[in-house]
Structures are given as C-alpha cells and as structure tokens.
Scaffold this motif. Sequence first.
Motif, PDB file in Angstrom:
ATOM      1  N   ASP A  89       0.836  -1.202   0.000  1.00  0.00           N
ATOM      2  CA  ASP A  89       0.000   0.000   0.000  1.00  0.00           C
ATOM      3  C   ASP A  89       0.871   1.251   0.000  1.00  0.00           C
ATOM      4  OD1 ASP A  89      -2.574  -1.337   0.289  1.00  0.00           O
ATOM      5  OD2 ASP A  89      -1.875  -1.857   2.306  1.00  0.00           O
ATOM      6  N   ILE A  90       2.049   1.140   0.620  1.00  0.00           N
ATOM      7  CA  ILE A  90       2.947   2.290   0.735  1.00  0.00           C
ATOM      8  C   ILE A  90       4.372   1.784   0.813  1.00  0.00           C
ATOM      9  CG2 ILE A  90       2.898   2.435   3.276  1.00  0.00           C
ATOM     10  CD1 ILE A  90       2.619   5.552   2.835  1.00  0.00           C
ATOM     11  N   VAL A  91       5.307   2.584   0.295  1.00  0.00           N
ATOM     12  CA  VAL A  91       6.728   2.252   0.343  1.00  0.00           C
ATOM     13  C   VAL A  91       7.428   3.244   1.268  1.00  0.00           C
ATOM     14  CG1 VAL A  91       8.871   2.074  -0.985  1.00  0.00           C
ATOM     15  CG2 VAL A  91       6.724   1.214  -1.950  1.00  0.00           C
ATOM     16  N   HIS A  92       8.181   2.691   2.198  1.00  0.00           N
ATOM     17  CA  HIS A  92       8.939   3.470   3.179  1.00  0.00           C
ATOM     18  C   HIS A  92      10.400   3.404   2.769  1.00  0.00           C
ATOM     19  CE1 HIS A  92      10.002   4.342   7.617  1.00  0.00           C
ATOM     20  NE2 HIS A  92      11.156   4.004   7.071  1.00  0.00           N
ATOM     21  N   LEU A  93      10.997   4.548   2.449  1.00  0.00           N
ATOM     22  CA  LEU A  93      12.386   4.609   1.978  1.00  0.00           C
ATOM     23  C   LEU A  93      13.263   5.132   3.110  1.00  0.00           C
ATOM     24  CD1 LEU A  93      11.544   6.319  -1.424  1.00  0.00           C
ATOM     25  CD2 LEU A  93      11.969   3.880  -1.058  1.00  0.00           C
ATOM     26  N   ILE A 112       2.506   3.629  -6.437  1.00  0.00           N
ATOM     27  CA  ILE A 112       2.342   3.394  -5.001  1.00  0.00           C
ATOM     28  C   ILE A 112       2.958   4.573  -4.261  1.00  0.00           C
ATOM     29  CG2 ILE A 112       2.959   1.880  -3.071  1.00  0.00           C
ATOM     30  CD1 ILE A 112       3.192  -0.400  -5.138  1.00  0.00           C
ATOM     31  N   PRO A 113       2.250   5.171  -3.313  1.00  0.00           N
ATOM     32  CA  PRO A 113       2.812   6.318  -2.595  1.00  0.00           C
ATOM     33  C   PRO A 113       4.056   5.930  -1.795  1.00  0.00           C
ATOM     34  CG  PRO A 113       0.730   5.637  -1.603  1.00  0.00           C
ATOM     35  CD  PRO A 113       0.872   4.861  -2.870  1.00  0.00           C
ATOM     36  N   ILE A 359       2.840   6.040  11.532  1.00  0.00           N
ATOM     37  CA  ILE A 359       1.636   5.464  10.930  1.00  0.00           C
ATOM     38  C   ILE A 359       0.649   6.570  10.557  1.00  0.00           C
ATOM     39  CG2 ILE A 359      -0.386   4.019  11.417  1.00  0.00           C
ATOM     40  CD1 ILE A 359       1.527   2.244  13.103  1.00  0.00           C
ATOM     41  N   GLY A 360       0.607   7.618  11.367  1.00  0.00           N
ATOM     42  CA  GLY A 360      -0.226   8.775  11.021  1.00  0.00           C
ATOM     43  C   GLY A 360       0.232   9.446   9.742  1.00  0.00           C
ATOM     44  N   HIS A 361       1.539   9.544   9.546  1.00  0.00           N
ATOM     45  CA  HIS A 361       2.058  10.095   8.292  1.00  0.00           C
ATOM     46  C   HIS A 361       1.666   9.201   7.109  1.00  0.00           C
ATOM     47  CE1 HIS A 361       4.387  13.487   9.754  1.00  0.00           C
ATOM     48  NE2 HIS A 361       4.941  12.735  10.681  1.00  0.00           N
ATOM     49  N   TYR A 362       1.796   7.899   7.270  1.00  0.00           N
ATOM     50  CA  TYR A 362       1.359   6.978   6.214  1.00  0.00           C
ATOM     51  C   TYR A 362      -0.106   7.235   5.847  1.00  0.00           C
ATOM     52  CZ  TYR A 362       5.348   3.782   7.256  1.00  0.00           C
ATOM     53  OH  TYR A 362       6.567   3.202   7.443  1.00  0.00           O
ATOM     54  N   ALA A 363      -0.950   7.317   6.881  1.00  0.00           N
ATOM     55  CA  ALA A 363      -2.388   7.492   6.650  1.00  0.00           C
ATOM     56  C   ALA A 363      -2.660   8.798   5.915  1.00  0.00           C
ATOM     57  CB  ALA A 363      -3.148   7.447   7.974  1.00  0.00           C
ATOM     58  N   ASP A 364      -1.965   9.858   6.291  1.00  0.00           N
ATOM     59  CA  ASP A 364      -2.139  11.148   5.616  1.00  0.00           C
ATOM     60  C   ASP A 364      -1.769  11.056   4.141  1.00  0.00           C
ATOM     61  OD1 ASP A 364      -2.913  12.233   8.018  1.00  0.00           O
ATOM     62  OD2 ASP A 364      -1.018  13.266   8.397  1.00  0.00           O
ATOM     63  N   VAL A 365      -0.638  10.394   3.862  1.00  0.00           N
ATOM     64  CA  VAL A 365      -0.161  10.270   2.483  1.00  0.00           C
ATOM     65  C   VAL A 365      -1.133   9.438   1.652  1.00  0.00           C
ATOM     66  CG1 VAL A 365       1.628   9.158   1.072  1.00  0.00           C
ATOM     67  CG2 VAL A 365       2.271  10.672   2.954  1.00  0.00           C
ATOM     68  N   ARG A 370      -5.394   9.217  -2.498  1.00  0.00           N
ATOM     69  CA  ARG A 370      -6.756   8.850  -2.906  1.00  0.00           C
ATOM     70  C   ARG A 370      -7.535  10.070  -3.390  1.00  0.00           C
ATOM     71  NH1 ARG A 370      -6.419   5.164   1.559  1.00  0.00           N
ATOM     72  NH2 ARG A 370      -7.351   6.733   2.945  1.00  0.00           N
ATOM     73  N   THR A 371      -7.359  11.174  -2.671  1.00  0.00           N
ATOM     74  CA  THR A 371      -8.052  12.415  -3.063  1.00  0.00           C
ATOM     75  C   THR A 371      -7.575  12.889  -4.440  1.00  0.00           C
ATOM     76  OG1 THR A 371      -8.303  13.068  -0.759  1.00  0.00           O
ATOM     77  CG2 THR A 371      -8.477  14.803  -2.403  1.00  0.00           C
ATOM     78  N   ALA A 372      -6.259  12.794  -4.663  1.00  0.00           N
ATOM     79  CA  ALA A 372      -5.702  13.237  -5.935  1.00  0.00           C
ATOM     80  C   ALA A 372      -6.199  12.362  -7.087  1.00  0.00           C
ATOM     81  CB  ALA A 372      -4.172  13.203  -5.861  1.00  0.00           C
TER      82      ALA A 372
END
Length: 375
Positions: A89-93, A112-113, A359-365, A370-372
């Motif tokens: 769902d998300i990639v953490h670099l 993928i964000p 995790i809050g940052h992930y959720a925001d991203v 999704r909005t975009a």
Amino acid sequence: MRVVIVTESFPPDVNGVAHCALQTARHLVDRGHVPLVVAPATAAGNGPDAQAPCPVVRVPSIPLPGYPQVRVALPSRRVAAAITEHRADIVHLASPFILGVRGMAAAARLRIPAVAIYQTDLAGYARTYISAGEAAAWRRIRSVHAAADRTLAPSSAAQRDLEAHGVPRVQLWQRGVDTVRFRPDLRDEAMRRELAPNGELIVGYVGRLAPEKHVELLAGACGLEGVRVVVVGDGPSEPTLRSALPGAAFLGRRTGDELARIFASLDVFVHTGPFETFCQTVQEAMASGVPVVAPAAGGPLDLVAHGRTGLLVPPGDTAAFRDAVQTLVSDRALRHEYGTAARALVEGRTWAAVGDQLIGHYADVLAARRTAVAA
C-alpha cells in the motif's frame, strides 16, 4: 497496511539507519500491519535475519571501499519484484541514496505512494571524504526526496537544510529511544572499577570510528586530571584514534544490554560529530541519566537543552569540548542535575509513540493520494 521498507542498512549492521528500520518494522507488526524489509545483503550472504520481525529480502551488495563494514547495494530487480509481490500500500524509503533510488523508481512506476526518511547528512560526508561533491550530493538528495509523497526529517536542523535545498513536502518525525533498556539504575560499579581502576570519572563516546565523527576532539579530555576516556565502537579511524587519544580505553563494538550498562556507568557522554541529522546515542545517554556534551549543530540542537541536560559547544573546537567536560567532571551536583533532567526529557519519546506518529504520516499520504486520484 502493507508496507515495504526499503533501507540502505539493516541489522546485523549497527548504525542509526539499521536501528530505526528495525524499530519501524517491529512497531508495524505490533500494530497489526504487514511490513516487508528490502535491504543489502550482509557480508555473510543471505542467512536468516534473527532480529527481524518480518520477512527480509536481501539485495546483492559490495563493501564500501575503505570502509568494509558498510555494504552498498548493487542494481537489482528484486526491489521492484518485492514491492509488487508484497502488494504494498505504501513504500517506506529509509535514508534513500542507492537502494532507495530503485525503491522510489519502482514505487513511482507502480503508482504506489512513498514516504522518504531523511537520516544521513550525505553532503557533510562528501565534504569529509572527498573535499568536494557537496553540491552533487544535494542534487541527488533533492531528486530522490522530491519524488516522494512526503519526506520526514529527524530534527528541525535537518528540516531547515532540506527546505533550503529545495526539497518539498518536508515534515518533522523524530526518533524514539528504548527507555526500558537504557536507564540510570543499570550503573555498574564493578564495570566502573574495571574501566577506571584509580577512581577516575568516566567520559565516554559511543558510535562509529570514522573521519566524519571527529572523535579526535576528545584529545583535550584525555589530558584532564582524574578523567578516563572510554571509546565504544569500531571503524576505519580506530588506529589513528588510538594514537590521538592517549590513555583512552577502546572497547570495540558493544550492543544490547551490555551497551546499556556502559551508558549508565558513564559520568559524562560526549558526542563529537558535527554532521548528525539526529544522533541516537545522545538520546540513549540521556535515557541513561547521563549529562551530554555535543556540538551545537544538527540533531543535538533539538536533543540537548543547553544548561539543563548538558552543554552544547562550537563544532570542531577541541578546547571547547575539553572545557565543557571539565565543567561537568568538576561539579558532581551539576552532573546529577543535568542527568536527572535528561532522563525526564526523553521518557515520553518511546518507539511506540513515534511509531504511531509514523503510521499517522502513512495514513495522511494515502488519504492525499486517494483524493488526488479521485479529483
């Protein structure tokens, strides 16, 4: 969430990037998420990752020339394949520079964000190792981080640097500290007698022994009466530091509970490097109830409350480090006051607390993406 953590370093490596990536994976598992780690292969090959709380995909790597303890990932299709197969769902670099570049490219191609964690002052390292290349390092940092949906900086100084060099969408995300492992009551009098048999006060450094850490700045402290300097860590600078720091005890690399006992057994902790984006060892010393001397630069500016939990000094000034150490070793009450305040300051900075922020940052991203897409 299904998260792929693409990291330039992971245990058994011992450094800030590896430790943060491990703590992030652990916290995600604890909160019911599904992480996968992609990291360079170790010198021993692709053996089992005993410390890992989740699967780890190892990418072929080679030792960094002149610093074989550091492994550099080689180009590999495993990164994109791992992200695809994990259905991320998300990639953490984590501190993206080489492996993270491929992770960012794969995330972009797969739509993928990605959240990029800024953790290493590569521009500072360029100044140290090649006396040039700082501008090129910043161009690479900017290109990687500008492609991410969000960049997380570990300190206000790092955030200012990123924004000043044109990196967009930067927010602050500090690091946690294990306040159960690192605590004052682990002070070990037997260890202290072994390290300082004549009753000296113990002034310690913990970290890599590499040129950018400028551990030679402890030379002034080595000359103070009634002081024993203790150096914990390894790296390419060790031979020259043994000559530069007469009388210092070099303990090599120490980890886990043994390291926690060493921290708690110090009278003063000194960090000398001016290129720290955060500086985890400062937090570990503070959690251990030890006053800190550190350069007034980078991450320590956020961590050390000057005149309350320790002393900040001009970077690179041997005399200033010596004088700050002298101030603390000559005043037992001041050491106790600073150490007690240091412990109190970090008690709320647990990995669970900062993990939930991440995790809050992930959720925001994810919500923004999704909005975009819907727009």
